[in-house]
Design an enzyme around this catalytic site. Sequence first.
Site, PDB file in Angstrom:
ATOM      1  N   HIS A   1       1.018  -1.165  -0.167  1.00 20.67           N
ATOM      2  CA  HIS A   1      -0.181  -0.134  -0.080  1.00 20.67           C
ATOM      3  C   HIS A   1       0.970   1.211   0.007  1.00 20.67           C
ATOM      4  O   HIS A   1       2.416   0.907   0.693  1.00 20.67           O
ATOM      5  CB  HIS A   1      -0.927  -0.222   1.461  1.00 20.67           C
ATOM      6  CG  HIS A   1      -2.407   1.553   0.882  1.00 20.67           C
ATOM      7  ND1 HIS A   1      -2.141   2.696   1.141  1.00 20.67           N
ATOM      8  CD2 HIS A   1      -2.648   0.797   0.572  1.00 20.67           C
ATOM      9  CE1 HIS A   1      -3.043   2.421   1.287  1.00 20.67           C
ATOM     10  NE2 HIS A   1      -3.669   2.090   0.564  1.00 20.67           N
TER      11      HIS A   1
ATOM     12  N   ASP B   1      -7.937  -5.737   0.289  1.00 16.77           N
ATOM     13  CA  ASP B   1      -8.760  -5.807  -0.503  1.00 16.77           C
ATOM     14  C   ASP B   1      -8.348  -7.280  -0.160  1.00 16.77           C
ATOM     15  O   ASP B   1      -8.554  -8.461  -1.611  1.00 16.77           O
ATOM     16  CB  ASP B   1      -7.799  -5.614  -2.534  1.00 16.77           C
ATOM     17  CG  ASP B   1      -8.636  -4.520  -2.844  1.00 16.77           C
ATOM     18  OD1 ASP B   1      -9.738  -4.305  -2.354  1.00 16.77           O
ATOM     19  OD2 ASP B   1      -8.276  -3.463  -3.267  1.00 16.77           O
TER      20      ASP B   1
HETATM   21  N1  ACO Z   1       4.050  -7.622  -5.101  1.00 16.54           N
HETATM   22  C1  ACO Z   1       5.693  -7.779  -4.732  1.00 16.54           C
HETATM   23  N2  ACO Z   1       6.575  -6.389  -4.727  1.00 16.54           N
HETATM   24  C2  ACO Z   1       5.755  -5.433  -4.340  1.00 16.54           C
HETATM   25  C3  ACO Z   1       4.540  -5.409  -4.521  1.00 16.54           C
HETATM   26  C4  ACO Z   1       3.686  -6.563  -4.665  1.00 16.54           C
HETATM   27  N3  ACO Z   1       2.130  -6.815  -4.592  1.00 16.54           N
HETATM   28  N4  ACO Z   1       3.862  -3.909  -4.023  1.00 16.54           N
HETATM   29  C5  ACO Z   1       5.179  -3.376  -4.039  1.00 16.54           C
HETATM   30  N5  ACO Z   1       5.949  -4.025  -4.121  1.00 16.54           N
HETATM   31  C6  ACO Z   1       7.177  -3.826  -4.068  1.00 16.54           C
HETATM   32  C7  ACO Z   1       7.715  -3.193  -5.496  1.00 16.54           C
HETATM   33  O1  ACO Z   1       7.881  -3.667  -6.182  1.00 16.54           O
HETATM   34  C8  ACO Z   1       8.750  -1.916  -4.641  1.00 16.54           C
HETATM   35  O2  ACO Z   1       9.931  -2.450  -4.866  1.00 16.54           O
HETATM   36  P1  ACO Z   1      11.544  -1.703  -5.127  1.00 16.54           P
HETATM   37  O3  ACO Z   1      11.564  -0.901  -3.741  1.00 16.54           O
HETATM   38  O4  ACO Z   1      12.606  -3.041  -4.888  1.00 16.54           O
HETATM   39  O5  ACO Z   1      11.278  -1.371  -6.066  1.00 16.54           O
HETATM   40  C9  ACO Z   1       8.777  -2.072  -3.416  1.00 16.54           C
HETATM   41  O6  ACO Z   1       7.556  -2.868  -2.963  1.00 16.54           O
HETATM   42  C10 ACO Z   1       7.445  -0.154  -3.286  1.00 16.54           C
HETATM   43  O7  ACO Z   1       6.356  -0.526  -4.584  1.00 16.54           O
HETATM   44  P2  ACO Z   1       5.953   0.497  -5.289  1.00 16.54           P
HETATM   45  O8  ACO Z   1       5.406   0.555  -6.165  1.00 16.54           O
HETATM   46  O9  ACO Z   1       6.277   1.822  -5.308  1.00 16.54           O
HETATM   47  O10 ACO Z   1       4.559   2.030  -4.444  1.00 16.54           O
HETATM   48  P3  ACO Z   1       2.861   2.427  -4.132  1.00 16.54           P
HETATM   49  O11 ACO Z   1       3.338   3.023  -3.479  1.00 16.54           O
HETATM   50  O12 ACO Z   1       3.841   3.325  -5.527  1.00 16.54           O
HETATM   51  O13 ACO Z   1       2.993   1.395  -4.972  1.00 16.54           O
HETATM   52  C11 ACO Z   1       0.269  -0.490  -5.099  1.00 16.54           C
HETATM   53  C12 ACO Z   1       1.558   0.570  -4.010  1.00 16.54           C
HETATM   54  C13 ACO Z   1      -0.273   0.102  -6.336  1.00 16.54           C
HETATM   55  C14 ACO Z   1      -1.227  -0.655  -3.928  1.00 16.54           C
HETATM   56  C15 ACO Z   1       1.338  -1.231  -4.979  1.00 16.54           C
HETATM   57  O14 ACO Z   1       1.873  -1.860  -3.784  1.00 16.54           O
HETATM   58  C16 ACO Z   1       0.440  -2.661  -5.492  1.00 16.54           C
HETATM   59  O15 ACO Z   1       0.532  -3.039  -6.460  1.00 16.54           O
HETATM   60  N6  ACO Z   1       0.559  -4.100  -4.383  1.00 16.54           N
HETATM   61  C17 ACO Z   1      -0.859  -4.611  -5.501  1.00 16.54           C
HETATM   62  C18 ACO Z   1      -1.968  -4.041  -5.992  1.00 16.54           C
HETATM   63  C19 ACO Z   1      -3.032  -4.054  -5.067  1.00 16.54           C
HETATM   64  O16 ACO Z   1      -3.753  -5.010  -3.795  1.00 16.54           O
HETATM   65  N7  ACO Z   1      -3.764  -2.927  -5.219  1.00 16.54           N
HETATM   66  C20 ACO Z   1      -4.288  -2.175  -3.917  1.00 16.54           C
HETATM   67  C21 ACO Z   1      -3.790  -1.208  -2.494  1.00 16.54           C
HETATM   68  S1  ACO Z   1      -5.455  -0.680  -1.346  1.00 16.54           S
HETATM   69  C22 ACO Z   1      -6.567  -0.043  -2.146  1.00 16.54           C
HETATM   70  O17 ACO Z   1      -6.882   0.546  -3.802  1.00 16.54           O
HETATM   71  C23 ACO Z   1      -8.223  -0.336  -1.445  1.00 16.54           C
END
Ligand code: ACO
Length: 438
Positions: A314, A372
């Site tokens: 998140h 979720d």
């Molecule tokens: N699985 C694997 N790796 C992940 C995940 C994941 N679900 N989420 C983040 N990471 C990793 C990224 O690859 C990144 O790694 P790095 O630092 O080595 O490059 C690090 O964790 C940070 O991730 P970002 O994408 O920079 O974080 P951001 O804050 O931009 O994204 C998000 C947040 C979109 C929710 C992301 O965690 C994601 O895509 N999760 C899966 C989708 C999801 O569950 N969304 C629901 C969110 S809650 C809602 O909207 C109600």
Amino acid sequence: MTDAKPGAKNSVTLTDNRTGRSWEFPVLDGSIGPSVIDIRKLYAETGSFTYDPGYTSTGSCESKITFIDGEAGILRHRGYAIEDLAEHSDFMEVCYLLLHGDLPNAEQKAKFVHDITYHTMVHEQLQYLYRGFRRDAHPMAVMVGVVGALSAFYHDSTDIADPHQRMIASHRLIAKMPTIAAMAFKYSLGQPFVYPKNDLSYAANFLSMCFTVPCEPYVVNPVLAKAMDRIFILHADHEQNASTSTVRMAGSSGANPFACIAAGIASLWGPAHGGANEAVLRMLGEIRTKDRIPEFIKRAKDKNDPFRLMGFGHRVYKNYDPRAAVMRRTCYEVLEELGKKNEPLLDLALELERIALDDEYFVERKLYPNVDFYSGIILQAMGFPTSIFTVLFAVARTVGWIAQWKEMVEDPEQRIGRPRQLYTGHAKRDFVPIDKRG
Ligand code: ACO
């Protein structure tokens, strides 16, 4: 030096090391949570913009509605902990709280419930709009279209300068959204639309509109109605997330609330946001068995593989999402009621969570289950297909969107949202006629 906003006691100094010039910017303190540096005069004074794609360091507005401490895993609406609201309150009270700032007393609650209940029907003509969509259309596509079209049906509540019209539009949106969502669901199934029933609660009425068929009576299971109500509470608002910021941005131009909420629904649809609950179920279906979990964990960690663990991570929470904890408990309650205690999907999800929370990659990045992760399992057990999950999220989030929209419209400092950019394109080029282009 910049004029500090009244009450601003602190400031930060910005120095341009190219010229040695310095400017001071006020630091504004909220009632709780991080302070903000007030850079509203930055461009006028320095000639530079800030650069913050994804808005990770940007506060876009002042708000009194929702507070999140992502490090501590805290979510509060108007000061009340989400756990308390989910346990002791109901969705109608939470709607009132978000819109009006305080929990209602008994009289206020009765009036509010009455106002919402008696706005649940939609204009009969609206059903023809549904019939223009293909039956296999994604219900979120239908929602974007139908909710946007509400402004063509309810002209008498689109003058945003009139507080009474704002209130009527707010009530209409909260009241009609379950009806519109249930109609989208029924349309996708090829079943007749079901009218709302005023003797049912908000959540029970929604279940009734989704699962009633003309040929047999449908009695709403109170345990499922309670769970639905709790799911609505858990999704009601979440500060300045992508869809809420979209609603605020659309509304900042003076657009009517129906159009703004349609914009919010479009933003919510994406898999990185509200579409994740649908993606979680697809992912669990793909993993299938516990022995395949390590393979998927490996893929989630592989930077060359676009696969991510859906329902994990998140932007704000760097701790267990407090909503996910309540959702997990609700999941047990629903499965127990439905006699599906040994649901293999829950077993798989619990094991996936256990393995991920023990894995260095997820621990280091503070990736925890979000709201979720468990909601899809509950909704599927209740009988909803995955394509409708995000629609349910939109039903619940409508009150948050509308409360945030109302707060923005009523803010005397509100201006049209208009970010700038770091331009990296061509500086200037001479026009080349088509016969001279290579
Ligand atoms: N699985 C694997 N790796 C992940 C995940 C994941 N679900 N989420 C983040 N990471 C990793 C990224 O690859 C990144 O790694 P790095 O630092 O080595 O490059 C690090 O964790 C940070 O991730 P970002 O994408 O920079 O974080 P951001 O804050 O931009 O994204 C998000 C947040 C979109 C929710 C992301 O965690 C994601 O895509 N999760 C899966 C989708 C999801 O569950 N969304 C629901 C969110 S809650 C809602 O909207 C109600």
